[in-house]
Write a protein that holds these residues in place. Structure first.
Motif, mmCIF file in Angstrom:
data_model
loop_
_atom_site.group_PDB
_atom_site.id
_atom_site.type_symbol
_atom_site.label_atom_id
_atom_site.label_comp_id
_atom_site.label_asym_id
_atom_site.label_seq_id
_atom_site.Cartn_x
_atom_site.Cartn_y
_atom_site.Cartn_z
ATOM 1 N N LEU A 63 0.861 -1.184 0.000
ATOM 2 C CA LEU A 63 0.000 0.000 0.000
ATOM 3 C C LEU A 63 0.890 1.224 0.000
ATOM 4 N N ASP A 64 0.480 2.246 -0.721
ATOM 5 C CA ASP A 64 1.246 3.488 -0.704
ATOM 6 C C ASP A 64 0.788 4.313 0.483
ATOM 7 N N SER A 65 0.049 5.349 0.271
ATOM 8 C CA SER A 65 -0.334 6.238 1.362
ATOM 9 C C SER A 65 -1.713 5.932 1.927
ATOM 10 N N SER A 66 -2.457 5.041 1.274
ATOM 11 C CA SER A 66 -3.790 4.677 1.742
ATOM 12 C C SER A 66 -4.185 3.350 1.096
ATOM 13 N N ASP A 68 -6.416 2.884 -0.820
ATOM 14 C CA ASP A 68 -6.887 3.172 -2.174
ATOM 15 C C ASP A 68 -5.741 3.399 -3.158
ATOM 16 N N ARG A 69 -4.497 3.251 -2.696
ATOM 17 C CA ARG A 69 -3.307 3.397 -3.548
ATOM 18 C C ARG A 69 -2.437 2.153 -3.351
ATOM 19 N N ILE A 70 -2.533 1.252 -4.301
ATOM 20 C CA ILE A 70 -1.860 -0.038 -4.215
ATOM 21 C C ILE A 70 -0.764 -0.085 -5.268
ATOM 22 N N VAL A 71 0.384 -0.635 -4.904
ATOM 23 C CA VAL A 71 1.537 -0.666 -5.795
ATOM 24 C C VAL A 71 1.891 -2.121 -6.108
ATOM 25 N N VAL A 72 2.079 -2.416 -7.403
ATOM 26 C CA VAL A 72 2.522 -3.739 -7.851
ATOM 27 C C VAL A 72 3.705 -3.565 -8.790
ATOM 28 N N PHE A 73 4.440 -4.644 -8.981
ATOM 29 C CA PHE A 73 5.711 -4.638 -9.707
ATOM 30 C C PHE A 73 5.594 -5.598 -10.884
ATOM 31 N N ALA A 74 5.783 -5.135 -12.105
ATOM 32 C CA ALA A 74 5.613 -5.960 -13.311
ATOM 33 C C ALA A 74 6.912 -6.665 -13.689
ATOM 34 N N ALA A 122 10.148 1.470 -1.872
ATOM 35 C CA ALA A 122 9.181 0.951 -0.899
ATOM 36 C C ALA A 122 8.869 -0.518 -1.174
ATOM 37 N N LEU A 123 8.753 -0.876 -2.450
ATOM 38 C CA LEU A 123 8.505 -2.279 -2.813
ATOM 39 C C LEU A 123 9.631 -3.185 -2.346
ATOM 40 N N ILE A 124 10.868 -2.815 -2.650
ATOM 41 C CA ILE A 124 11.964 -3.707 -2.278
ATOM 42 C C ILE A 124 12.214 -3.712 -0.760
ATOM 43 N N PRO A 142 8.312 -2.093 -14.830
ATOM 44 C CA PRO A 142 7.295 -1.109 -14.451
ATOM 45 C C PRO A 142 6.838 -1.258 -12.997
ATOM 46 N N VAL A 143 6.688 -0.128 -12.352
ATOM 47 C CA VAL A 143 6.060 -0.040 -11.040
ATOM 48 C C VAL A 143 4.692 0.577 -11.302
ATOM 49 N N VAL A 144 3.649 -0.174 -10.957
ATOM 50 C CA VAL A 144 2.283 0.207 -11.318
ATOM 51 C C VAL A 144 1.511 0.636 -10.081
ATOM 52 N N LEU A 145 0.822 1.745 -10.204
ATOM 53 C CA LEU A 145 -0.042 2.250 -9.147
ATOM 54 C C LEU A 145 -1.478 1.930 -9.527
ATOM 55 N N LEU A 146 -2.182 1.277 -8.610
ATOM 56 C CA LEU A 146 -3.601 0.969 -8.786
ATOM 57 C C LEU A 146 -4.373 1.878 -7.836
#
Length: 150
Positions: A63-66, A68-74, A122-124, A142-146
């Motif tokens: 999760l990023d800041s909430s 509602d902000r999810i981060v995934v790694f392609a 943050a991912l690593i 790619p680092v993807v924000l959902l």
């Protein structure tokens, strides 16, 4: 005895493994006890660029800041090609996310510049097993924000 899962093995059935993981995930509201015990995963459903059909993929996330902000790694296991799910969301950035028992629509975007660097770090930090992926491929992973659309 625990069986080691090696997704890079030529004998590994990724589609079969993902189907089993998705089934367990949905049956237990996102809690995994058999396939990848206690892994922090979400299910991402994209629309296929060629087929027009929905495709669901299990992914690690942060999760990023909430919520509602999810981060995934392609990463695609650091292969030379982007994963199919990433190509699908580039063509159609409206996706569906299943996070535990919660299911919602989201808008996907590929991050760039300082935002990508911040989210990649943050991912690593959260998922150390992906630390070496970028160095194993010539493409920028790619680092993807959902972003949830509620």
């Amino acid at each position: 005895m625990t069986t080691k899962i090696d997704p890079r093995s030529p004998d590994f059935d990724r589609k079969g493994f993902n189907r089993a993981l998705i089934t367990e995930y949905r049956a237990n509201n996102g809690r995994l006890t058999t396939t990848l015990p206690e892994a922090a995963l979400l299910l991402l459903t994209t629309v296929g660029t060629r087929s027009g059909r929905p495709h669901t993929t299990p992914l690690g996330y942060i999760l990023d800041s909430s919520p509602d902000r999810i981060v995934v790694f392609a990463s695609n296991l650091a292969s030379a090609a982007h994963p199919d799910w990433y190509r699908n969301l580039v063509a159609n950035p409206r996706v569906t996310v299943e996070l535990g028992a919660d299911r919602f629509d989201a808008a996907a975007s590929t991050t760039a510049g300082p935002e990508r660097e911040r989210l990649y770090q943050a991912l690593i930090d959260e998922i150390p097993s992906i630390r070496d992926h970028q160095g194993q491929t010539s493409r920028e992973i790619p680092v993807v924000l959902l972003r949830a659309v509620r």
